[in-house]
Motif scaffolding. Structure first.
Motif, PDB file in Angstrom:
ATOM      1  N   PRO A   1      -3.978   7.695  -4.755  1.00 58.44           N
ATOM      2  CA  PRO A   1      -4.536   8.449  -3.630  1.00 58.44           C
ATOM      3  C   PRO A   1      -4.829   7.531  -2.449  1.00 58.44           C
ATOM      4  CG  PRO A   1      -5.847   8.745  -5.648  1.00 58.44           C
ATOM      5  CD  PRO A   1      -4.831   7.712  -5.940  1.00 58.44           C
ATOM      6  N   GLU A   2      -4.653   8.096  -1.251  1.00 59.85           N
ATOM      7  CA  GLU A   2      -4.801   7.286  -0.044  1.00 59.85           C
ATOM      8  C   GLU A   2      -6.154   6.575   0.011  1.00 59.85           C
ATOM      9  OE1 GLU A   2      -3.706   9.440   3.449  1.00 59.85           O
ATOM     10  OE2 GLU A   2      -4.013   7.676   4.750  1.00 59.85           O
TER      11      GLU A   2
ATOM     12  N   ALA B   1      -6.020   3.437  -1.960  1.00 61.06           N
ATOM     13  CA  ALA B   1      -4.853   2.558  -1.798  1.00 61.06           C
ATOM     14  C   ALA B   1      -5.233   1.144  -1.358  1.00 61.06           C
ATOM     15  CB  ALA B   1      -3.868   3.180  -0.808  1.00 61.06           C
TER      16      ALA B   1
ATOM     17  N   ARG C   1       0.836  -1.207   0.000  1.00 66.86           N
ATOM     18  CA  ARG C   1       0.000   0.000   0.000  1.00 66.86           C
ATOM     19  C   ARG C   1       0.872   1.258   0.000  1.00 66.86           C
ATOM     20  NH1 ARG C   1      -3.684  -0.173   4.891  1.00 66.86           N
ATOM     21  NH2 ARG C   1      -3.469  -2.375   4.408  1.00 66.86           N
ATOM     22  N   THR C   2       1.887   1.257   0.850  1.00 73.07           N
ATOM     23  CA  THR C   2       2.785   2.414   0.917  1.00 73.07           C
ATOM     24  C   THR C   2       3.471   2.636  -0.437  1.00 73.07           C
ATOM     25  OG1 THR C   2       3.183   1.815   3.198  1.00 73.07           O
ATOM     26  CG2 THR C   2       4.698   3.412   2.248  1.00 73.07           C
TER      27      THR C   2
ATOM     28  N   MET D   1       1.080   4.284  -2.807  1.00 73.60           N
ATOM     29  CA  MET D   1       0.873   5.714  -2.517  1.00 73.60           C
ATOM     30  C   MET D   1       2.099   6.522  -2.945  1.00 73.60           C
ATOM     31  SD  MET D   1      -1.516   5.848   0.870  1.00 73.60           S
ATOM     32  CE  MET D   1      -0.496   5.003   2.008  1.00 73.60           C
TER      33      MET D   1
END
Ligand code: SAH
Ligand code: SF4
Length: 393
Positions: free
Chosen positions: A48-49, A52, A39-40, A43
């Motif tokens: 976009p968060e 994610a 996920r990191t 991003m």
């Protein structure tokens, strides 16, 4: 190399941006990342968060449920995102240098990993299961005197990507990634079990092994039950409980000797954590129960550890621990200082263990014609280097 040049050129000559973009080994891989790390990473390239989590799940499924090797195939992602991912990341596997197939169906893969190093993984088909024996290190820091890998120094730890990559390479080779809409249940899978019994001591590469096994067990991916994964350790006592808590797979202990004197020579880590300390760690292993027994591995070495007295001491040692005993006939390798116990000796030993109420299957050596059996693995580059006459003196 090529990729570095390309990146530099791109910065200087924008017209080159029109060139097709290809994954290269220099880009970071998405394989082997935990879900959070994935996920990191997404991003970090502009996802976009709020999206994610969803993107992470989609990509996870493409990687580990379907085994795709090309971002272009990820059809539920937008074209832009697929392009960005292909520019920034790669999802390659270790390269198969050779795949040797034994007459008993065992397949030994020699894999090349970053830095030009090589590791081996072995697939063992049986009637009711197919087991992949996975390596955790190139070489080993330990020097068990009966083990071929133990004669090779540690070159480096494998990354989580390289550990999980061995599973992916094997599934590629077996043609076992399911089509859309699900695949066969674990029971019918060709690759249904994993043993961390290849090259290396898994507990000395704890984090990478943990992350890779979490990926193998993840229900939205490779989805192997933790009961179908066995981690084998030579006895790194301080990490045994942590392995139970953080990894949670089945545990196997390479015992091989019943007295400190014998075990000190066979498994020298015994000088640090002796038999009593090891047995206490086994008694304290989280999750220990009759349905989740510890496997004690015991290599049968002629006249070294194979007497009736050894068998009786073994039974006494494991008293009270839900256990299985796995007798492994010694697998010879060039220059090995031991001989395999005779079959009649192995049978007599097994009989004593059985009479005490323990299952003691004798592990049939597999893939002997291709040196794929337990403890015979050693990196081929290392073998070749040692074999060169100029370096033999
Ligand atoms: N490093 C870990 C896991 C890899 S070895 C460990 O030592 O447990 C997997 C098993 O094969 C271990 O029980 C190991 O002791 C055993 N083994 C090593 N060399 C062997 C050989 N030549 N013949 C039979 N078993 C061997
Ligand atoms: Fe390393 Fe295991 Fe071989 Fe010992 S038996 S040298 S711990 S791989």
């Amino acid at each position: 190399m090529t990729a570095n040049l390309a990146a530099k050129d791109l910065a200087l000559t924008p017209d080159l941006l029109a060139l097709p973009r290809q994954s290269t080994a220099e880009q970071p891989t998405l394989i082997g990342k935990t879900r959070e790390e994935l996920r990191t990473a997404l991003m970090s390239v502009g996802v976009p968060e709020r999206q994610a989590k969803m993107r992470e799940r989609q990509i996870w499924a493409w990687l580990y449920q379907r085994g795709v090797q090309d971002f272009g195939a990820m059809s539920n992602l937008s074209k832009d995102l697929r392009e960005t991912l292909a520019e920034q990341f790669q999802i390659g596997r270790p390269e198969i240098v050779t795949c040797q197939v034994s007459k008993d169906g065992t397949r030994k893969y020699l894999l090349r990993i970053e830095g030009g190093h090589e590791v081996e993984a072995v697939y063992i088909p049986e009637e009711d299961r197919g087991t992949l024996c996975v390596s955790s290190q190139v070489g080993c820091t330990l020097t068990c005197s009966f083990c071929h890998t133990g004669t090779q120094n540690l070159v480096r730890n494998l990354t989580a990507a390289e550990i999980v990559g061995q599973i992916m390479v094997c599934r590629d080779d077996l043609g076992e990634w399911p089509e859309e809409g699900g695949g066969p249940s674990t029971n019918k899978r060709q690759l249904s079990n994993i043993v961390l019994m290849g090259m290396g001591e898994p507990l000395y590469n704890f984090d990478a092994v943990r992350d890779a096994m979490k990926i193998a067990m993840d229900g939205e991916g490779i989805s192997l039950s933790r009961r179908r994964i066995t981690l084998s350790t030579s006895g790194v006592v301080p990490l045994i409980a942590r392995a139970g808590e953080e990894i949670g797979t089945m545990l196997a202990i390479s015992l091989h000797g019943t007295t400190d004197g014998v075990r000190d020579t066979l498994v020298p880590i015994n000088k640090k954590w002796n038999v009593d300390t090891l047995m206490q760690a086994c008694r304290d292993y989280p999750k220990l129960s009759n349905s989740e027994r510890i496997t004690f591995e015991y290599v049968m070495l002629d006249n070294i550890n194979d007497s009736d007295a050894d068998a009786r001491r073994l039974v006494k040692l494991i008293e009270g621990i839900p256990a299985k005993i796995n007798l492994i006939p010694f697998n010879p390798w060039p220059g090995a200082p031991y001989k395999r116990s005779s079959w009649s000796r192995i049978e007599a030993f097994a009989e004593i263990v059985n009479r005490a109420g323990y299952a003691s299957p004798v592990r049939t050596p597999r893939g002997q014609d291709i040196m794929a059996a337990c403890g015979q693995l050693k990196s081929a580059t290392e073998r070749a280097r040692k074999a060169r006459p100029s370096e033999l003196s």
